[in-house]
Motif scaffolding. Structure first.
Motif, mmCIF file in Angstrom:
data_model
loop_
_atom_site.group_PDB
_atom_site.id
_atom_site.type_symbol
_atom_site.label_atom_id
_atom_site.label_comp_id
_atom_site.label_asym_id
_atom_site.label_seq_id
_atom_site.Cartn_x
_atom_site.Cartn_y
_atom_site.Cartn_z
ATOM 1 N N LYS A 37 -0.007 -4.409 12.606
ATOM 2 C CA LYS A 37 0.937 -4.210 13.713
ATOM 3 C C LYS A 37 2.152 -3.404 13.277
ATOM 4 C CE LYS A 37 3.811 -6.755 17.005
ATOM 5 N NZ LYS A 37 4.207 -8.124 17.502
ATOM 6 N N LEU A 38 2.728 -3.792 12.138
ATOM 7 C CA LEU A 38 3.979 -3.170 11.698
ATOM 8 C C LEU A 38 3.787 -1.739 11.220
ATOM 9 C CD1 LEU A 38 5.445 -6.241 9.801
ATOM 10 C CD2 LEU A 38 6.322 -5.270 11.927
ATOM 11 N N LEU A 39 2.613 -1.430 10.704
ATOM 12 C CA LEU A 39 2.365 -0.093 10.177
ATOM 13 C C LEU A 39 1.695 0.836 11.182
ATOM 14 C CD1 LEU A 39 1.138 -0.983 6.566
ATOM 15 C CD2 LEU A 39 3.456 -0.428 7.331
ATOM 16 N N ALA A 40 1.402 0.339 12.365
ATOM 17 C CA ALA A 40 0.700 1.147 13.375
ATOM 18 C C ALA A 40 1.391 2.478 13.661
ATOM 19 C CB ALA A 40 0.527 0.346 14.661
ATOM 20 N N PRO A 41 2.735 2.498 13.825
ATOM 21 C CA PRO A 41 3.384 3.794 14.093
ATOM 22 C C PRO A 41 3.209 4.794 12.958
ATOM 23 C CG PRO A 41 4.853 1.969 14.637
ATOM 24 C CD PRO A 41 3.693 1.379 13.896
ATOM 25 N N PHE A 42 3.108 4.298 11.743
ATOM 26 C CA PHE A 42 2.915 5.193 10.600
ATOM 27 C C PHE A 42 1.462 5.669 10.513
ATOM 28 C CE2 PHE A 42 6.376 2.269 8.877
ATOM 29 C CZ PHE A 42 7.394 3.100 9.331
ATOM 30 N N VAL A 75 8.186 11.775 10.051
ATOM 31 C CA VAL A 75 8.222 10.547 9.255
ATOM 32 C C VAL A 75 9.602 9.909 9.314
ATOM 33 C CG1 VAL A 75 8.009 9.586 6.931
ATOM 34 C CG2 VAL A 75 6.382 11.324 7.712
ATOM 35 N N ILE A 76 10.637 10.713 9.188
ATOM 36 C CA ILE A 76 12.006 10.178 9.251
ATOM 37 C C ILE A 76 12.243 9.507 10.597
ATOM 38 C CG2 ILE A 76 14.427 10.851 9.388
ATOM 39 C CD1 ILE A 76 13.859 12.962 7.245
ATOM 40 N N LYS A 77 11.807 10.124 11.679
ATOM 41 C CA LYS A 77 11.981 9.517 12.998
ATOM 42 C C LYS A 77 11.233 8.195 13.110
ATOM 43 C CE LYS A 77 11.512 10.287 17.968
ATOM 44 N NZ LYS A 77 10.964 8.912 18.186
ATOM 45 N N ALA A 78 10.000 8.161 12.581
ATOM 46 C CA ALA A 78 9.214 6.926 12.640
ATOM 47 C C ALA A 78 9.887 5.808 11.847
ATOM 48 C CB ALA A 78 7.805 7.186 12.116
ATOM 49 N N VAL A 79 10.449 6.141 10.686
ATOM 50 C CA VAL A 79 11.142 5.134 9.878
ATOM 51 C C VAL A 79 12.406 4.653 10.597
ATOM 52 C CG1 VAL A 79 12.364 4.710 7.717
ATOM 53 C CG2 VAL A 79 10.225 6.008 7.710
ATOM 54 N N LYS A 80 13.127 5.583 11.217
ATOM 55 C CA LYS A 80 14.326 5.201 11.971
ATOM 56 C C LYS A 80 13.973 4.213 13.078
ATOM 57 C CE LYS A 80 18.620 5.483 13.431
ATOM 58 N NZ LYS A 80 19.735 4.843 12.672
ATOM 59 N N ASP A 81 12.891 4.461 13.788
ATOM 60 C CA ASP A 81 12.432 3.547 14.842
ATOM 61 C C ASP A 81 12.022 2.205 14.245
ATOM 62 O OD1 ASP A 81 12.888 5.538 16.699
ATOM 63 O OD2 ASP A 81 10.780 6.187 16.777
ATOM 64 N N TRP A 82 11.313 2.243 13.111
ATOM 65 C CA TRP A 82 10.878 1.004 12.450
ATOM 66 C C TRP A 82 12.074 0.150 12.055
ATOM 67 C CZ3 TRP A 82 11.972 -0.486 7.404
ATOM 68 C CH2 TRP A 82 11.289 -1.611 6.921
ATOM 69 N N GLY A 106 0.801 -1.204 0.000
ATOM 70 C CA GLY A 106 0.000 0.000 0.000
ATOM 71 C C GLY A 106 0.833 1.252 0.000
ATOM 72 N N VAL A 107 0.182 2.361 0.350
ATOM 73 C CA VAL A 107 0.847 3.658 0.385
ATOM 74 C C VAL A 107 0.283 4.473 1.543
ATOM 75 C CG1 VAL A 107 -0.799 4.570 -1.312
ATOM 76 C CG2 VAL A 107 1.352 5.767 -0.912
ATOM 77 N N LEU A 108 1.183 5.143 2.262
ATOM 78 C CA LEU A 108 0.797 6.093 3.304
ATOM 79 C C LEU A 108 1.524 7.396 2.984
ATOM 80 C CD1 LEU A 108 1.554 3.139 4.896
ATOM 81 C CD2 LEU A 108 0.219 4.321 6.651
ATOM 82 N N ALA A 109 0.782 8.458 2.676
ATOM 83 C CA ALA A 109 1.385 9.708 2.211
ATOM 84 C C ALA A 109 1.197 10.820 3.238
ATOM 85 C CB ALA A 109 0.761 10.122 0.883
ATOM 86 N N TYR A 110 2.236 11.665 3.349
ATOM 87 C CA TYR A 110 2.247 12.736 4.342
ATOM 88 C C TYR A 110 2.701 14.039 3.680
ATOM 89 C CZ TYR A 110 2.564 8.546 7.228
ATOM 90 O OH TYR A 110 2.358 7.310 7.790
ATOM 91 N N PRO A 111 2.230 15.162 4.162
ATOM 92 C CA PRO A 111 2.712 16.443 3.636
ATOM 93 C C PRO A 111 4.167 16.669 4.044
ATOM 94 C CG PRO A 111 1.332 16.812 5.559
ATOM 95 C CD PRO A 111 1.225 15.344 5.228
ATOM 96 N N GLY A 112 4.869 17.471 3.259
ATOM 97 C CA GLY A 112 6.269 17.716 3.547
ATOM 98 C C GLY A 112 6.515 18.346 4.904
ATOM 99 N N THR A 113 5.522 18.999 5.464
ATOM 100 C CA THR A 113 5.675 19.608 6.784
ATOM 101 C C THR A 113 5.912 18.564 7.874
ATOM 102 O OG1 THR A 113 3.260 19.605 6.976
ATOM 103 C CG2 THR A 113 4.312 21.655 6.233
#
Length: 470
Positions: free
Chosen positions: A279-284, A230-237, A218-225
């Motif tokens: 479960k894996l995508l919950a933080p996102f 998002v970077i922090k969440a990916v680092k944690d993931w 799938g896709v989860l999209a966020y505004p650039g703001t």
């Protein structure tokens, strides 16, 4: 002058629409006007085309077209001869015992996945259906299955190759083992078809696996703001990532407002009822994406069509470059974001330019030694593709320069952060790169094998290897 007699088709500029269609590549920047386009019906036709090109005075440049998806001109030739494998040699056959899959050299991964889905097997293949099997594989082959199964080259059982002298040989660990070593990580021909340095792979035999799906995608999209969150969440993931999970990250400006956005594109294996994805995508999900569409699909054929929507409206003038990075460094990713935002604000011509990160587990990749295949990079790493896109001819130079500059920045900054210079990824090269920056310690052996299999340097497209004669 030697006559070209084959069972397949021979197209020239006089062939009209058929010739024009055969010149088409995914990127208009990859297209050159060939003197001849050979669409072989069998492997002997390929050998005949190679001999014909060399018999001319002067010899014709030879380019090989498979999927035609790369941004360089390695699958095209101005006035030379193009062997268009992708027009005809695309058969896919699953062995009766379902332990292997035979794939002809012109096949796309979509061709493969349509067959494997019906036969209930999986192979370590490309993430997108329109990518050519040949170039993807011989360039290494980073796959959605790579975390658990390794690279495509690590799952290649054998191949059939047309050599520069026209011989057709089988190669494996037991037959022509030097050639088998060389083709795994040193492209015989690119995804787009050209760039070969040892011969033309007309057939691959891959190891087959039981189905690894269903797949959470799938896709989860966020505004650039929200980029820093998002970077922090990916680092944690990344700290809990397993080999069964791959995450793509895409920087783009989507219509109609063309504001900077970041999208996460997961691929999760063995997601039988969707619980693993949940479960894996919950933080996102907690970051409240402005657009979200996730779910499960049954097979790689459906996974490979995930980018169809964005591909449909993408500009046709595309330059693809990229680099490797050792770890998900937030400061590096944020710097890339800032450079991408700044460039895509300079002109409407280039605002479709994008950056894509592939975060695959390196667990299986590093189990293979650096000297075991021509691909020497067997340390933990991921790759990033920098795509310079322009809607007009006027924007092409700027898009290319930006892609080149950003790729160089990524390589240099990663070396500073990790202490390791990872060089260049052959799939993302344009041709001016130094071979030693791609093949590292394996370069001397490759040059010796170049002298063995192509002493006259017939294969000269792409990142060229100089034969090392002893």
């Amino acid at each position: 002058m030697t006559t070209l007699n084959i069972q397949g088709k021979i197209l020239t500029p006089a062939s009209g629409e058929a010739y024009t269609t055969a010149l088409t590549r995914l990127s208009e920047l990859s297209q050159l006007p060939a003197g001849y386009i050979v669409q072989p019906s069998n492997y002997a036709d390929v050998a005949a085309a190679v001999k014909f090109a060399q018999a001319q005075s002067p010899p014709l440049e030879i380019a090989i077209k498979g999927g035609g998806a790369h941004g360089a001109t390695w699958a095209s030739s101005s006035g030379g001869l193009v062997v268009d494998l992708g027009a005809t040699l695309r058969n896919v056959t699953v062995a009766s015992d379902k332990q292997s899959v035979v794939v002809q050299g012109g096949a796309l991964w979509g061709d493969v996945y349509e067959v494997t889905a019906k036969e209930s097997v999986d192979v370590v293949g490309g993430p997108l259906w329109f990518i050519g099997v040949g170039g993807f594989t011989t360039g290494g082959g980073y796959s959605p299955l790579g975390g658990e199964r390794g690279l495509a080259i690590d799952n290649l059982l054998s191949a059939t190759v047309v050599l520069a002298d026209g011989r057709i040989v089988k190669t494996s660990k037991d037959e022509e083992p030097d050639l088998f070593w060389a083709i795994r990580g040193r492209r015989l021909r690119r995804t787009s078809g050209g760039g070969g340095q040892f011969g033309i792979v007309v057939e691959f035999v891959f190891k087959a696996y039981p189905p690894q799906g269903p797949y959470g995608v799938g896709v989860l999209a966020y505004p650039g703001t929200e980029i820093e969150k998002v970077i922090k969440a990916v680092k944690d993931w990344k700290t809990t990532q397993t080999p069964a999970e791959t995450l793509g990250i895409n920087f783009s400006r989507a219509p109609p407002h063309f504001q900077p956005s970041v999208a996460l594109l997961p691929t999760i294996l063995h997601d039988t009822n969707g619980e693993r994805s949940a479960k894996l995508l919950a933080p996102f999900h907690d970051l409240k994406p402005v657009f979200e569409k996730t779910g499960t699909v049954p097979d790689l054929n459906m996974v490979s069509h995930g980018a169809d929507g964005s591909l449909k409206n993408a500009p046709r003038r595309v330059v693809i470059r990229g680099a490797m990075f050792s770890d998900f460094y937030p400061e590096l990713v944020l710097a890339i974001w800032q450079k991408w935002v700044a460039f895509t604000e300079t002109s409407e011509d280039v605002r479709a330019s994008s950056v894509f990160f592939d975060l695959m587990s390196s667990k299986k990749l590093v189990e293979v030694g650096a000297a075991d295949t021509a691909l020497a990079l067997r340390v933990p790493h991921n790759w990033v593709a920098v795509q310079g896109k322009s809607t007009t001819d006027a924007g092409v130079a700027a898009a290319d320069e930006w892609a080149k500059s950003l790729s160089g920045f990524i390589r240099q900054k990663n070396a500073e952060l990790s202490g390791k210079d990872l060089g260049w990824f052959i799939n993302m090269c344009q041709g001016e790169e130094k071979p030693e920056d791609i093949f590292g310690d394996n370069l001397p052996r490759l040059r010796k094998l170049k002298a063995k299999y192509d002493p006259q340097n017939v294969w000269s497209k792409g990142v060229a290897l100089a034969p090392l004669h002893e």
